[in-house]
Write an enzyme that holds these catalytic residues in place. Structure first.
Site, PDB file in Angstrom:
ATOM      1  N   THR A 169       0.899  -1.153   0.000  1.00 10.57           N
ATOM      2  CA  THR A 169       0.000   0.000   0.000  1.00 10.57           C
ATOM      3  C   THR A 169       0.928   1.190   0.000  1.00 10.57           C
ATOM      4  O   THR A 169       2.113   1.044   0.317  1.00 10.57           O
ATOM      5  CB  THR A 169      -0.857  -0.009   1.291  1.00 10.57           C
ATOM      6  N   ARG A 197     -13.716  -7.927  -2.127  1.00 12.67           N
ATOM      7  CA  ARG A 197     -13.040  -7.723  -0.838  1.00 12.67           C
ATOM      8  C   ARG A 197     -12.524  -6.277  -0.700  1.00 12.67           C
ATOM      9  O   ARG A 197     -11.952  -5.714  -1.613  1.00 12.67           O
ATOM     10  CB  ARG A 197     -11.878  -8.709  -0.740  1.00 12.67           C
ATOM     11  N   VAL A 198     -12.768  -5.701   0.453  1.00 12.74           N
ATOM     12  CA  VAL A 198     -12.263  -4.359   0.750  1.00 12.74           C
ATOM     13  C   VAL A 198     -11.391  -4.443   2.007  1.00 12.74           C
ATOM     14  O   VAL A 198     -11.814  -5.021   3.012  1.00 12.74           O
ATOM     15  CB  VAL A 198     -13.433  -3.374   1.008  1.00 12.74           C
ATOM     16  N   GLY A 199     -10.200  -3.905   1.933  1.00  9.31           N
ATOM     17  CA  GLY A 199      -9.296  -3.907   3.094  1.00  9.31           C
ATOM     18  C   GLY A 199      -9.469  -2.655   3.934  1.00  9.31           C
ATOM     19  O   GLY A 199     -10.491  -1.956   3.864  1.00  9.31           O
ATOM     20  N   THR A 220      -0.523   0.211   6.772  1.00  8.59           N
ATOM     21  CA  THR A 220      -0.303  -0.811   5.743  1.00  8.59           C
ATOM     22  C   THR A 220      -0.150  -2.163   6.411  1.00  8.59           C
ATOM     23  O   THR A 220       0.534  -2.282   7.426  1.00  8.59           O
ATOM     24  CB  THR A 220       0.932  -0.513   4.882  1.00  8.59           C
ATOM     25  N   GLY A 221      -0.791  -3.160   5.844  1.00 10.98           N
ATOM     26  CA  GLY A 221      -0.684  -4.494   6.427  1.00 10.98           C
ATOM     27  C   GLY A 221      -1.902  -5.311   6.068  1.00 10.98           C
ATOM     28  O   GLY A 221      -2.678  -4.936   5.174  1.00 10.98           O
TER      29      GLY A 221
HETATM   30  N1  ASP Z   1      -3.823  -2.873   3.852  1.00 11.77           N
HETATM   31  C1  ASP Z   1      -3.906  -3.318   2.495  1.00 11.77           C
HETATM   32  C2  ASP Z   1      -5.134  -4.171   2.345  1.00 11.77           C
HETATM   33  O1  ASP Z   1      -5.413  -4.968   3.203  1.00 11.77           O
HETATM   34  C3  ASP Z   1      -2.723  -4.084   2.033  1.00 11.77           C
HETATM   35  C4  ASP Z   1      -1.404  -3.623   2.558  1.00 11.77           C
HETATM   36  O2  ASP Z   1      -1.275  -2.566   3.107  1.00 11.77           O
HETATM   37  O3  ASP Z   1      -0.434  -4.380   2.434  1.00 11.77           O
HETATM   38  O4  ASP Z   1      -5.776  -4.076   1.324  1.00 11.77           O
END
Ligand code: ASP
Length: 303
Positions: A169, A197-199, A220-221
């Protein structure tokens, strides 16, 4: 004082893949975004403009999972999410599942500034983008060979879904000279995602939050965990109600609460005093920080 911090994702690179060339490229990309955002602040611009500017540089840079270079969903398409928040008045804008918008963060900002809503999804968000005069791009605009191969390897079971290498991200948080805070986050989500899907990235309070009385945060994660822990807002709450400073608040959420849930990743956060925190519990997090007192740093893995 003014300050900016950015991230290029907690999952973009496996430490084993970090060749010297890769490292140089990531650092150069981070530095470009950092300097672009900082230049806005130096010229007296707002935290909001600085955060959005930095994120747009990262969206256009194919190394990062946002805009060009975004991961591929299970349907073979790029479906992008973004959100932005202005700490001055708690206005916010977000988009999710957009496929033809070159800069999702720009569209999120338009949602905030030119619509009565906070979040628009999918085809409706794209209709709004057209009405706002944004030039659509083909979905292939976002494609890179690396992300196509990642999806293939995931579908063949060679990499497990949810692995850090399939995430990433970009985000930015900023404090301007007038004391305003802002946060912006943009992502392609997770490789092979399906069912719409929504993060956390487009969710205000999870992936993004900013309020002038405490801090600006971009996360981010593994998004599902960040939503459940309401990460960005939780950091703000710890500052407001427990009086923690930005570093302790971010640490408590990333290194304790998220770890207890099993969620990997990190955040960048800036407090209203200009202090920057960039904790992560994953193997790495692409990140950078710069302020008007001479701070300049970029980092990829743990120090
Ligand atoms: N947080 C983002 C998601 O879950 C992915 C990421 O930050 O690595 O869509």
């Amino acid at each position: 004082m003014h300050a900016i911090a950015i991230h290029g994702g907690a999952g973009t690179l496996a430490p084993a893949d970090l060749t010297p060339e890769n490292e140089r490229a990531y650092r150069a990309g981070l530095e470009r975004a950092l300097r672009a955002g900082f230049a806005v602040l130096d010229a007296g611009g707002t935290a909001l403009d600085a955060a959005v500017t930095a994120v747009q540089v990262l969206e256009d840079e194919p190394l990062f999972n946002a805009g060009r270079g975004a991961v591929v969903a299970a349907n073979g398409l790029h479906e992008l999410d973004a959100s932005v928040m202005d700490g001055r008045d708690l206005r916010a804008g977000a988009v999710t599942g957009v496929r033809h918008v070159r800069s999702p963060i720009e569209l999120a900002r338009l949602v905030m500034e030119r619509s009565p809503h906070v979040m628009l999804a999918g085809t409706g968000a794209e209709e709004f983008a057209l009405e706002q005069g944004l030039q659509p791009v083909p979905n292939s605009h976002f494609a890179t060979e690396r992300r196509r191969l990642e999806l293939e390897r995931m579908l063949q079971g060679q990499i497990e879904a949810g692995r850090e290498s399939l995430m990433g991200t970009v985000g930015a948080v900023a404090l301007d000279a007038s004391g305003n805070l802002a946060a912006a986050t943009s992502t392609g989500g997770m490789t092979g995602k399906k069912w719409g899907r929504v993060g956390d990235s487009p969710i205000i309070g999870a992936g993004t939050y900013a309020a002038n009385d405490c801090c600006a945060v971009s996360a981010t994660g593994h998004g599902e965990f960040f939503i459940r822990a309401a990460v960005a807002h939780e950091i703000a709450s710890l500052m407001r109600y427990r009086g923690l400073d930005v570093a302790d608040a971010a640490d408590e959420v990333v290194m304790q609460q998220l770890v207890r849930l099993g969620g990997s990743g990190g955040v960048i956060a800036v407090g209203r005093d200009g202090r920057i925190a960039m904790p992560f519990n994953s193997e790495g997090m692409l990140r950078g920080a710069m302020d008007s007192r001479g701070l300049f740093k970029t980092g990829l893995l743990r120090e």
